[in-house]
Enzyme design. Structure first.
Site, PDB file in Angstrom:
ATOM      1  CG  LEU A  20      -1.891  -1.146   1.362  1.00  0.00           C
ATOM      2  CD1 LEU A  20      -2.670  -1.028   2.660  1.00  0.00           C
ATOM      3  CD2 LEU A  20      -2.820  -1.233   0.165  1.00  0.00           C
ATOM      4  CG  ASP A  21      -0.583   4.669  -2.285  1.00  0.00           C
ATOM      5  OD1 ASP A  21      -1.475   4.626  -1.409  1.00  0.00           O
ATOM      6  OD2 ASP A  21      -0.827   4.970  -3.476  1.00  0.00           O
ATOM      7  CG  LEU A  22       1.078   8.812   0.876  1.00  0.00           C
ATOM      8  CD1 LEU A  22       0.851  10.155   1.588  1.00  0.00           C
ATOM      9  CD2 LEU A  22       2.326   8.923   0.028  1.00  0.00           C
TER      10      LEU A  22
END
Length: 143
Positions: A20-22
């Site tokens: 996952l990204d931010l």
């Protein structure tokens, strides 16, 4: 030559926290890695025979066209469908679609174009002879 190969493969992916990204969704870069994993799964047993190295060849991705449709988040279960869409004189194209398992909605659609490179001559070679026959047989084989 445009075709729809009868040999379609499906790779299951469960979204884990480490991809996952931010923003809490799968990043574009991670989607590319998931697509690559599905392509290797599709060709499992075909290109792992050592034929390419024996012949001084390499399989190269030369074009990636990716259309993102919706985000994928932690815990989502997805299926990646992969199949040969085009077998040309010097290249071939795989089509890939990532679907949400629970809704069948498309998360992403992609077309990946490959060439076979002669490592000594540093150029793409025609898909002829043993290699073409091998790809054609593989793509027509039952799942």
């Amino acid at each position: 030559m445009e075709i729809e190969s009868p040999t379609k493969s499906f790779t299951e992916i469960t979204v884990r926290g480490y991809i996952l990204d931010l923003y809490g969704q799968v990043s574009n870069a991670k989607f590319m890695e998931l697509l690559e994993e599905a392509r290797w799964n599709h060709f499992h047993g075909l290109f792992e025979s050592g034929m390419f190295l024996e012949l001084g060849l390499a399989l190269l991705l030369v074009k990636a066209n990716v259309n993102y449709k919706m985000p994928a988040r932690l815990g989502d279960v997805m299926d990646i469908e992969t199949y040969l869409a085009r077998l040309g004189e010097k290249s071939f194209t795989l089509k890939q679609t990532i679907y949400m398992r629970n809704t069948s909605e498309a998360v992403l659609e992609a077309e990946m174009t490959y060439v076979v490179k002669d490592l000594e001559k540093e150029r793409a070679i025609p898909l002829v002879g043993r290699m073409r026959v091998m790809i054609e047989r593989w793509e027509k084989a039952p799942l």
